[in-house]
Scaffold this motif. Sequence first.
Motif, PDB file in Angstrom:
ATOM      1  N   ILE A 306       6.399  -9.518 -33.358  1.00  0.00           N
ATOM      2  CA  ILE A 306       5.070 -10.077 -33.622  1.00  0.00           C
ATOM      3  C   ILE A 306       4.941 -10.341 -35.116  1.00  0.00           C
ATOM      4  CG2 ILE A 306       2.566  -9.708 -33.522  1.00  0.00           C
ATOM      5  CD1 ILE A 306       2.920  -7.953 -31.142  1.00  0.00           C
ATOM      6  N   GLU A 307       4.523 -11.528 -35.470  1.00  0.00           N
ATOM      7  CA  GLU A 307       4.328 -11.855 -36.883  1.00  0.00           C
ATOM      8  C   GLU A 307       2.873 -12.235 -37.113  1.00  0.00           C
ATOM      9  OE1 GLU A 307       5.885 -15.107 -40.112  1.00  0.00           O
ATOM     10  OE2 GLU A 307       7.264 -14.595 -38.506  1.00  0.00           O
ATOM     11  N   ILE A 308       2.339 -11.723 -38.222  1.00  0.00           N
ATOM     12  CA  ILE A 308       0.950 -12.074 -38.548  1.00  0.00           C
ATOM     13  C   ILE A 308       0.952 -13.262 -39.496  1.00  0.00           C
ATOM     14  CG2 ILE A 308      -1.164 -11.276 -39.656  1.00  0.00           C
ATOM     15  CD1 ILE A 308      -0.407  -8.459 -38.886  1.00  0.00           C
ATOM     16  N   LYS A 309       0.151 -14.268 -39.180  1.00  0.00           N
ATOM     17  CA  LYS A 309      -0.026 -15.402 -40.093  1.00  0.00           C
ATOM     18  C   LYS A 309      -1.467 -15.381 -40.575  1.00  0.00           C
ATOM     19  CE  LYS A 309       3.831 -17.821 -40.042  1.00  0.00           C
ATOM     20  NZ  LYS A 309       4.514 -18.371 -41.211  1.00  0.00           N
ATOM     21  N   GLU A 310      -1.627 -15.434 -41.894  1.00  0.00           N
ATOM     22  CA  GLU A 310      -2.994 -15.426 -42.414  1.00  0.00           C
ATOM     23  C   GLU A 310      -3.532 -16.838 -42.521  1.00  0.00           C
ATOM     24  OE1 GLU A 310      -3.949 -13.211 -45.965  1.00  0.00           O
ATOM     25  OE2 GLU A 310      -2.532 -11.669 -45.363  1.00  0.00           O
ATOM     26  N   GLY A 311      -4.702 -17.041 -41.971  1.00  0.00           N
ATOM     27  CA  GLY A 311      -5.349 -18.339 -42.126  1.00  0.00           C
ATOM     28  C   GLY A 311      -5.750 -18.520 -43.583  1.00  0.00           C
ATOM     29  N   ALA A 312      -5.995 -19.759 -43.969  1.00  0.00           N
ATOM     30  CA  ALA A 312      -6.301 -19.990 -45.383  1.00  0.00           C
ATOM     31  C   ALA A 312      -7.668 -20.628 -45.566  1.00  0.00           C
ATOM     32  CB  ALA A 312      -5.204 -20.834 -46.022  1.00  0.00           C
ATOM     33  N   GLY A 313      -8.552 -20.377 -44.620  1.00  0.00           N
ATOM     34  CA  GLY A 313      -9.912 -20.854 -44.802  1.00  0.00           C
ATOM     35  C   GLY A 313     -10.108 -22.292 -44.383  1.00  0.00           C
ATOM     36  N   ALA A 314      -9.819 -22.595 -43.132  1.00  0.00           N
ATOM     37  CA  ALA A 314     -10.131 -23.921 -42.595  1.00  0.00           C
ATOM     38  C   ALA A 314     -10.561 -23.731 -41.147  1.00  0.00           C
ATOM     39  CB  ALA A 314      -8.935 -24.848 -42.681  1.00  0.00           C
ATOM     40  N   PHE A 315     -11.809 -24.067 -40.867  1.00  0.00           N
ATOM     41  CA  PHE A 315     -12.367 -23.862 -39.525  1.00  0.00           C
ATOM     42  C   PHE A 315     -11.548 -24.605 -38.480  1.00  0.00           C
ATOM     43  CE2 PHE A 315     -15.537 -25.486 -36.333  1.00  0.00           C
ATOM     44  CZ  PHE A 315     -15.731 -24.288 -35.683  1.00  0.00           C
ATOM     45  N   VAL A 316     -11.099 -25.797 -38.837  1.00  0.00           N
ATOM     46  CA  VAL A 316     -10.433 -26.642 -37.859  1.00  0.00           C
ATOM     47  C   VAL A 316      -9.099 -26.031 -37.401  1.00  0.00           C
ATOM     48  CG1 VAL A 316      -9.164 -28.133 -39.451  1.00  0.00           C
ATOM     49  CG2 VAL A 316     -10.041 -29.081 -37.307  1.00  0.00           C
ATOM     50  N   CYS A 317      -8.562 -25.074 -38.167  1.00  0.00           N
ATOM     51  CA  CYS A 317      -7.328 -24.407 -37.753  1.00  0.00           C
ATOM     52  C   CYS A 317      -7.531 -23.481 -36.566  1.00  0.00           C
ATOM     53  CB  CYS A 317      -6.718 -23.633 -38.908  1.00  0.00           C
ATOM     54  SG  CYS A 317      -6.051 -24.714 -40.155  1.00  0.00           S
ATOM     55  N   GLY A 318      -8.763 -23.263 -36.153  1.00  0.00           N
ATOM     56  CA  GLY A 318      -9.001 -22.533 -34.914  1.00  0.00           C
ATOM     57  C   GLY A 318      -8.696 -23.414 -33.721  1.00  0.00           C
ATOM     58  N   GLU A 319      -8.789 -24.712 -33.905  1.00  0.00           N
ATOM     59  CA  GLU A 319      -8.423 -25.653 -32.850  1.00  0.00           C
ATOM     60  C   GLU A 319      -6.922 -25.539 -32.662  1.00  0.00           C
ATOM     61  OE1 GLU A 319      -7.391 -29.130 -30.638  1.00  0.00           O
ATOM     62  OE2 GLU A 319      -6.576 -28.576 -32.567  1.00  0.00           O
ATOM     63  N   GLU A 320      -6.468 -25.551 -31.414  1.00  0.00           N
ATOM     64  CA  GLU A 320      -5.094 -25.108 -31.200  1.00  0.00           C
ATOM     65  C   GLU A 320      -4.023 -25.966 -31.862  1.00  0.00           C
ATOM     66  OE1 GLU A 320      -5.301 -24.355 -27.056  1.00  0.00           O
ATOM     67  OE2 GLU A 320      -5.000 -26.437 -26.483  1.00  0.00           O
TER      68      GLU A 320
END
Lengths: 635, 152
Positions: A306-320
């Motif tokens: 399992i690898e964790i990827k940190e989001g960088a602050g973009a709402f649209v990245c919740g879209e798959e």
Amino acid sequence: MNHRIHRYTLINYCGDFMNFKQIVHQEKKDYNKLLSDKTAIMVGSATCGNSAGAQIVKEVFEAELSEVECEIIEVGCIGLCYAEPIVLILKPHQPGVFYGNVNKKRARKIAQSHIIQDTPLPELALGTWGLGEIKGLSPIFEQKPLKMQERRILRNCGFIDPTNIGHYLAQDGYSGFVKTLQMQSSEIIQEMKKAGVRGRGGAGFPTWMKWQLCLDSKQETNYLICNADEGDPGAFMNRSLLESDPHSVLEGILIASKTIGAEKAYIYCRAEYPLALERLKIAINQMKSLGFLGENILGSGFNLEIEIKEGAGAFVCGEETGLLASIEGERGTPRTRPPFPTTEGLFGKPTVINNVETMASVALIMQQGADKYSKVGKGESKGTKTFSLVGQVKNTGLIEVPLGITLKEVIFDIGGGLIDNGEFKAVQIGGPSGGCVPSQHLDTPIDYSSLLDIGAMMGSGGMVVMDQGTCMVEVARYFLEFIQKESCGKCVPCRLGTKQMLDILTDITIGKGTEKDLDLLPDLAEAIKIGSLCGLGQSAPNPILTTMRFFSNEYQAHIEEDVCLARDCTEYIKYVIDPELCDGCMACLKSCPLEAISGSKDEVHSIDLLKCVKCGTCLDLCKKKKNAVLLMNKS
Amino acid sequence: MADLNIILSNYEGKKSDLIPLLQEIQSEFGYISEELMQQVSRFTGVPESEIYGVATFYTQFRFTPKGKKHISVCTGTACHVTGAKQIIEGIERYLNIKEGETTKNGEYSLESVGCLGCCSLAPAAMVNDEIKSKLSLRIINKLFKEYEPSDS
Ligand SMILES: Cc1cc2nc3c(=O)[nH]c(=O)nc-3n(C[C@H](O)[C@H](O)[C@H](O)COP(=O)(O)O)c2cc1C
Ligand code: FES
């Protein structure tokens, strides 16, 4: 700690589940001892607790009780965030006592009185927990805010140490995963189908079908991604779960990966959630040392990393598809579907993307069985759903309710109604993709289809309650501003259309709206809905459409009568001092950041409207004193 | 001073390393300077223009240094309806800077961010890594006293 490490290695070496059972047996014994034979202080230390001062409270307990034999444990959030910091005191042969709004002084008092002198303090407590009675206190789960809830996903939150895998094992944790090791993928999928679980990330897609589609693409490499991006402003269900019970999500990831044959899973979590990230990292390390991750997990031949990827602050990245691009190191712009990620996903391979809560539901179903899961719920909406209940409501916090419960029950029974005896105006559900529901629709049951019927949507679980002082045009403008900022810019309807809608709404809120705007908005909305590439644009008009449908009078009042009915839009309002009520106490005068208030002691004050920036400080201050500051419409 | 080579040694230089790499660089150096971006380009083989494109797409990345105390005020829905705008304006007045700016003495910087996940105790703000909740205009002054006032 030593004995634990010893036990961990045991699991690694022997593939049979006897070891697992022995370990669970021991962990259960330890955990029960903690609850019944020891003095323990559980401090709610999720982000909500910490921001309210939980760490300081914990330090006070540590200092006061340095000579006393007891355990001080950081636990997650039980959801009553309005009463943070919350502390649960456990003493042998007594019911546990929850204390709320604990500060330094109260912590000292609780330590001295309840723990050292054995005298609980009902006047500071919220309620009891477990068997037994304490005079003046009722069991916390019998009180309305919790009684109406059905805590399944959140069952462990606030009662276990999220950084101790042993606590999770003691709650039958990982037993669901161990079961699946003896099952075929088709059997697991069948179980999910029977449970009727649908994705909790917003769209409500049946989980079993997503997994099946991935298997059907028959490729060698598959990926699983857990979507913990939770960009919906006003929602924090996923954060709270990850901080309070990370292993339940990780168990779901194990089960889903095993089912679709993925050997690599990713968790895409927002960088704005540092504590969730930290606890996930700890949990993953513990899984590794126990043999729940890596090669040949529990001797079953199944491998997973399992690898964790940190989001960088973009709402649209919740879209798959935006999320996929982001993990691949690109700008997080969504792409057209099909191909769906289940056939062509991460690095071109079939990929299942599931929400955090979906993963926890999967673990729950495997632990407790599909039948139990599908017993609650309504029609096509099975199980429970967590919501973050926030805004102008008394009992703000994280709740979990059976699907089918009405909005009214949630807001008035669980939420306790509005703060300051305010009058309800609307509840915003589903974030920027959702809508505002007015009071005449409060009897709507919360399920996937009923909410769609009134123009809102379940979404991920944000629920923001608004009172009469909130302007609905301003709310629509707010969401449009959000969407416009977050639009990735790839497709024209979303990039330019949302800008146009935002401009029109801004005009209305600053007194420049025209009759024509009210015709233009729905037209634009329709075009953006049809023409946008991804869910962000397609749902962007929802906040406008629902507010125009239910609150058209507010739009009209701005344009035709030049008033903001809610007295919310700054362009339309002014603050004045009522000479009848003002007693010249000088308080507002001193507090005004712009020195816009003049007057002298015992004489009526007045506000210089040219200097005033309408920050509301004076009103806030005077409300509790003379209530002499009035908020009025300009015209 | 942080050492870029140590950071780079943890990565293979794949395209998918780009965002985590930029994140680590930012957390070590505070922001991503032009020079750092050039070095990342050399390391990953991704053109500078593209790195800039990726970095500017995400709101997390900064290209100017931030203050010692970096204040991020939440503008999520719950905070919005409980007065986030007034809080930002209040801090702007107090520090005499605008959102997105840093005080002259480098002590404070201010920005607005999306939901911090602390909505039940709105309005909220983050000061470096610590979340402050239930803010009001009246306690802003107190908040800053905690961080010894600066004369910006
Ligand atoms: C603009 C946008 C933002 C989204 N944000 C999230 C999010 O933060 N978390 C999430 O789980 N799903 C989010 N989704 C939904 C995902 O695209 C996807 O449907 C979901 O993760 C699937 O998981 P589920 O099947 O378990 O629901 C978002 C969708 C859109 C269009
Ligand atoms: S809306 Fe501000 S913390 Fe969520």
